[in-house]
Design a protein around this motif. Structure first.
Motif, PDB file in Angstrom:
ATOM      1  N   TYR A  64       0.827  -1.207   0.000  1.00  0.00           N
ATOM      2  CA  TYR A  64       0.000   0.000   0.000  1.00  0.00           C
ATOM      3  C   TYR A  64       0.860   1.254   0.000  1.00  0.00           C
ATOM      4  CZ  TYR A  64      -3.267   3.532   1.697  1.00  0.00           C
ATOM      5  OH  TYR A  64      -4.011   4.667   1.847  1.00  0.00           O
ATOM      6  N   GLY A 123       2.557   1.624  -3.578  1.00  0.00           N
ATOM      7  CA  GLY A 123       1.728   1.638  -4.776  1.00  0.00           C
ATOM      8  C   GLY A 123       1.656   0.326  -5.527  1.00  0.00           C
ATOM      9  N   ASP A 150       1.750  -2.957 -11.464  1.00  0.00           N
ATOM     10  CA  ASP A 150       1.839  -1.846 -12.418  1.00  0.00           C
ATOM     11  C   ASP A 150       2.738  -2.248 -13.577  1.00  0.00           C
ATOM     12  OD1 ASP A 150       1.598   0.594 -13.598  1.00  0.00           O
ATOM     13  OD2 ASP A 150       3.013   1.612 -12.259  1.00  0.00           O
TER      14      ASP A 150
END
Length: 637
Positions: free
Chosen positions: A227, A230, A235
């Motif tokens: 968290y 990110g 991603d």
């Protein structure tokens, strides 16, 4: 057919022929007990409850593999979709768990898949299943023990930090590396298992709790790190399925073996206080907890580090280290050690009970069936198992034999699903009784024959119960008219159709999975086999769905327990999944297993078949067992 004509299936010398390979033993009812002489005069302790079963199931299932497996599977197969791979594998394992839950609650005796196969399929198949399970637990326990010492050494500072008398030593003369630590741990666990089932289950619960706490640390701390940063592992431009859906499914087939172990719960069925209620709950809870932990750990770790950058050997430790938490490696190592210890206990716990069950049935020497009066556990079998596992773990690197563990488990899963189909559609309609009851059997036979002589055959007697309905002449043997005016298969023909359908369905599964796995076959031949196998599979599923299940299933074994839903779909899916995985274990694994199975066949032919407790029995229709037994004071086999 009159009672006197069908009462003798095989008994005495008749059972020494080919029929001896398919003779089936009697399912234990609520009121039956094992012969005290076959268990050393004592019974296993009824001491286990749901928390004990969950501890055994979770401890046996969650091994150190999860601390390594996720890295390899993520890099090579699943990528960020690793959690979905674990979910699909968990669902596949859950299908087997449904089958186990019903059989365990119906037949709550020691022996697990061996016991179910003996009741439903036959003696020779049951022997092979039991023999394969012996291999599974022996090799599995030894392999786990060999993996503890390196992880234990890391807690003390490094690979060579263990005391010299426990550290691994290479012996040039014998060209082997001995592992005293592994042997000591096996002997310690063996001693603990001899103390009592409740005490050993409690100890396993403590060790398993340590492992679960370590995994919860990974989930909570890793979730916080993800968290804060990110979730860099998600991603990615490659998307959620970098290897495609096929790669994700291939990952599911690999991580399926991370769920192996919940069947240990079924092996303790005879020691559960309330088996009809507690066994299904224990199996379901253990599998659900394992699936949830696997998915949460994989979600967190995959999110911390891109899948292609994961360390295949230490994926969790390296993921935390990449974010500066080097100290977390110690907690993760503690989790790996406790996971291995609980898995070791889970591997050594079932095997003595398998040996005891086979010995009770006369297939192994009576030495293994003795139950300690003090601890109420099969101490002799436990000690024998422990000594053999300790010797193997001390002197052999059994990691190359680890694939053999999967053969026993997958074979057991397959036979459990087949046994469930048999119970639902063609449950045994004859029961073995000792030849000492022959006088009572003859008396009942004579009484029944006199009755049919005065009032007609059993078919004639049954006609008024049909309410005056008659069977059309064009279908004299196949159909019967039921109350609503429609026609259905007669009981005898329905059983024949169901039996042949189950067999042909299994043949179809074998043809389909074999042709799908061996891509080197000529295309025409391969596709033909796929078509034939798929046709048999779908036809079998259709026929079993359309015909009625046998009414005798309601009174088979112990009643009031768990009932598997979606039969025949779930058992057939279970057979398909497990046979596919069996075929894809590899040629080297099958070569090694074949040697063990050949040895087992020889042992069965030389000893087991000749000493079976079913050598001198008479098979009588189930409907007349109570009548026969009520006229005799002899003890049933």
């Amino acid at each position: 057919m009159g009672f006197g004509e069908e009462i003798m299936f095989g008994g005495g010398d008749n059972c020494d022929g080919l029929r001896s390979f398919v003779r089936r033993k009697r399912v234990d009812s609520e009121n039956s007990n094992h012969n005290s002489s076959s268990t050393g005069g004592h019974q296993l302790a009824k001491a286990l409850t749901v928390p004990h079963l969950v501890a055994i199931g979770v401890g046996s299932t969650i091994g150190a593999g999860v601390y390594i497996l996720i890295g390899t599977v993520a890099r090579e197969h699943s990528g960020p979709s690793l959690a979905i791979s674990f979910l699909i594998a968990g669902i596949a394992a859950g299908i087997s768990a449904f089958c186990y839950a019903e059989l365990a609650s119906r037949c709550p005796s020691a022996g697990s898949a061996y016991h179910y196969s003996y009741i439903c399929v036959g003696e020779s198949v049951a022997w092979l299943v039991g023999w394969a399970l012996i291999l599974e637990y022996t090799v599995g326990g030894s392999a786990v023990a060999r993996g503890i010492s390196p992880n234990l050494a890391l807690l003390f500072g490094g690979e060579n930090s263990l005391p010299s008398f426990l550290a691994r030593q290479y012996i040039p003369v014998l060209d082997i590396t001995v592992d005293p630590c592994a042997a000591v741990l096996v002997l310690v666990v063996t001693g603990l298992l001899c103390v009592g089932i409740k005490e050993s289950a409690f100890a396993q619960g403590i060790v398993t709790s340590g492992n679960v706490c370590a995994m919860m640390f990974v989930i909570i701390a890793g979730g916080y790190l993800g968290y804060q940063n990110g979730w860099p592992g998600y991603d990615l431009s490659t998307g959620f399925f970098p290897f495609g859906v096929d790669g994700m499914l291939a990952g599911s087939a690999t991580v399926f073996f991370a769920y192996i172990g919940f069947d240990s719960v079924a092996s303790t069925a005879e020691e559960v206080k309330h088996p009809q209620r507690d066994l299904p709950i224990g199996i379901a809870a253990a599998l659900s907890i394992c699936c949830a932990l696997y998915m949460l750990v994989s979600i967190v770790v995959i999110g911390l580090v891109p899948y292609y950058a994961m360390d295949p050997d230490t994926p969790i430790s390296s993921a935390f280290s990449s974010h500066g938490l080097h100290w977390a490696a110690y907690i993760i190592t503690v989790g790996a050690v406790t996971a291995l210890c609980s898995t070791l206990m889970g591997s050594l716990l079932p095997q003595p009970r398998i040996l005891m069950a086979m010995s009770r049935d006369g297939l192994l020497p009576s030495f293994f069936s003795d139950v300690s009066k003090k601890t109420q556990v099969p101490v002799k079998s436990t000690i024998t198992t422990g000594i053999i596992s300790a010797l193997l773990s001390f002197s052999m690197d059994v990691s190359q034999l680890a694939g053999m563990v999967s053969v026993g488990t997958l074979l057991a899963f397959t036979m459990v699903a087949i046994s469930l189909l048999i119970i639902r559609y063609v449950p045994p309609d004859v029961v073995p009784l000792p030849s000492s009851l022959q006088d009572s059997i003859d008396a009942v036979t004579l009484r029944y024959n006199d009755f049919t002589k005065d009032f007609g055959t059993s078919e004639d007697i049954a006609k008024p119960l049909l309410g005056g309905a008659t069977v059309e002449a064009s279908f004299p043997l196949l159909l019967k008219q039921v109350a609503d005016g429609s026609y259905a298969l007669s009981d005898d023909n329905r059983r024949k159709v169901a039996g042949w359908t189950i067999m042909l369905t299994c043949v179809g599964v074998l043809l389909l999975t074999s042709s799908a796995s061996y891509v080197g076959l000529p295309s025409v031949f391969r596709y033909t086999l796929c078509g034939v196998g798929g046709g048999l599979l779908l036809s079998g599923l259709t026929v079993l769905t359309c015909i009625d299940q046998d009414d005798a299933r309601h009174s088979f074994g112990h009643t009031g327990g768990f009932i598997c839903p979606l039969v025949p779909l779930l058992p057939i899916a279970c057979i398909l999944i497990n046979v596919y995985l069996l075929i894809n274990l590899g040629a080297d694994t099958w070569m090694r297993v074949s040697v063990w199975l050949v040895i087992g066949v020889l042992v069965y032919l030389v000893y087991g078949r000749r000493h079976s407790s079913l050598r001198n029995v008479v098979y009588v229709p189930t409907a007349h067992v109570d009548e026969i037994c009520s006229s005799s004071q002899d003890i049933l086999v």
